[in-house]
Design a protein around this motif. Structure first.
Motif, short mmCIF file in Angstrom:
data_model
loop_
_atom_site.label_atom_id
_atom_site.label_comp_id
_atom_site.label_asym_id
_atom_site.label_seq_id
_atom_site.Cartn_x
_atom_site.Cartn_y
_atom_site.Cartn_z
N ALA A 81 0.83 -1.37 -0.12
CA ALA A 81 -0.04 -0.11 0.06
C ALA A 81 0.83 1.19 0.14
N PHE A 82 0.41 2.52 -0.53
CA PHE A 82 0.94 3.55 -0.67
C PHE A 82 0.16 4.85 -0.79
N THR A 83 0.56 6.03 -0.39
CA THR A 83 -0.47 7.11 -0.89
C THR A 83 0.22 8.17 -1.34
N MET A 84 0.09 9.54 -1.23
CA MET A 84 0.60 10.60 -1.86
C MET A 84 0.66 11.87 -0.92
N ALA A 85 1.78 12.49 -0.98
CA ALA A 85 2.23 13.61 -0.43
C ALA A 85 2.14 14.95 -1.42
N PHE A 88 9.59 26.78 1.00
CA PHE A 88 8.04 27.40 0.82
C PHE A 88 7.27 26.35 1.72
N SER A 89 7.31 24.76 1.52
CA SER A 89 6.63 24.12 2.17
C SER A 89 7.36 22.73 2.03
N ARG A 90 7.33 21.91 3.04
CA ARG A 90 7.59 20.62 2.93
C ARG A 90 6.37 19.85 2.40
N PRO A 91 6.34 18.76 1.69
CA PRO A 91 5.28 17.97 1.19
C PRO A 91 4.49 17.70 2.26
N LYS A 92 2.99 17.57 2.04
CA LYS A 92 2.06 17.31 2.98
C LYS A 92 1.36 16.18 2.67
N LEU A 93 1.40 15.07 3.74
CA LEU A 93 0.80 13.89 3.63
C LEU A 93 -0.69 13.92 3.30
N GLU A 94 -1.43 13.60 2.09
CA GLU A 94 -2.70 13.35 1.70
C GLU A 94 -3.36 14.92 2.24
N ALA A 95 -2.60 15.99 1.94
CA ALA A 95 -3.29 17.44 2.25
C ALA A 95 -2.45 18.42 1.50
N LEU A 96 -3.03 19.56 1.35
CA LEU A 96 -2.61 20.68 0.46
C LEU A 96 -1.96 21.76 1.35
N ALA A 97 -0.79 22.18 1.17
CA ALA A 97 0.08 23.04 2.00
C ALA A 97 -0.66 24.37 1.61
#
Length: 255
Positions: free
Chosen positions: A24-28, A238-247
């Motif tokens: 399983a995997f997801t996205m940041a 600016f921002s680090r990647p956000k797990l299943e969220a929008l920075a």
């Protein structure tokens, strides 16, 4: 150039793409900003474990026989999550050219997912990664041309580092070049890097190609790029990647 006769799909089944991915995997999502316009223009989808494990920990599990299906699943996951998060910006998805056997056939799952969730194709950008593994330059050119014909835009990732170099631009016409962190690191104090970046700006203007500066980590690097004419930027500043969220971006970051 490859054609439909080389696609492995027979009677609705594909020996390359139908093999299930056994993990399983997801996205940041990491924002790509236009400093001049003071807004987010893209979000790049980056693969992660379900608990935020690194991309490497996931990619290490992708064997050659899983590559095609994994590439398809990444696209589907990114589009579904972007839709769920009500993303209004362009979604940028990484892909490995060797995981695309025949562009029109291998894009079907992406198009079906986009139609199902109502995601416009003009808000999809595909980032070409791992160009060092591509021996068939004509195949890569065919992918880019096919994607353009379908309404997608394309980016060449890690430009200026390793194999993502000038020679690729003799054959390929990506919409955007993403300048690698190696050229940007400390550019505010390094005259040689500044000279190289100026040359890339002129090159991009002559080729009609847009630029994105990658790996921005300091305010000084960001300002230097703006002074050089590179307004679209991405990085931890600016921002680090956000797990299943929008920075969102602190307005002060746009200086």
């Amino acid at each position: 150039m490859r054609d439909h006769s080389n696609c492995a799909r027979v009677a609705g089944h594909c020996n390359r793409c139908d093999k299930p991915v056994p993990f399983a995997f997801t996205m940041a999502f990491q924002p790509i900003v236009d400093v001049h316009q003071k807004r987010i223009v893209y979000y790049e989808a980056l693969v992660r474990g379900l608990n935020g494990e690194s991309a490497g920990s996931i990619l290490d599990q992708v064997t050659d026989d899983l590559m095609y299906r994994f590439d398809q699943d990444c696209r589907i996951k990114a589009i579904e999550l972007a839709s769920q998060l009500d993303m209004q910006e362009i979604l940028s998805i990484n892909f490995m050219p060797n995981a695309v056997y025949e562009p029109e056939a291998c894009i079907r799952a992406t198009l079906e997912t986009s139609q199902r969730v109502g995601w416009p194709t003009q808000r999809l950008n595909f980032e070409i990664t791992e160009t060092e593994r591509v021996r068939d330059r004509a195949h890569l050119r065919n992918i880019i041309e096919s994607y353009h014909a379908m309404g997608f835009t394309t980016s060449l990732d890690d430009f200026g580092n390793g194999f993502a170099n000038l020679d690729l631009l003799t054959d390929l016409r990506p919409d955007t070049l993403k300048i690698d962190r190696e050229l940007i690191m400390g550019c505010d104090t390094n005259k040689r890097r500044q000279a190289i970046l100026r040359s890339i700006v002129v090159l991009a203007e002559n080729l009609g190609t847009k630029l994105v500066g990658e790996g921005i980590e300091t305010r000084e690097e960001s300002r230097c790029l703006v002074d050089l004419g590179i307004n679209v930027q991405q990085g931890f500043y600016f921002s680090r990647p956000k797990l299943e969220a929008l920075a969102t971006i602190d307005p002060k970051k746009y200086h």
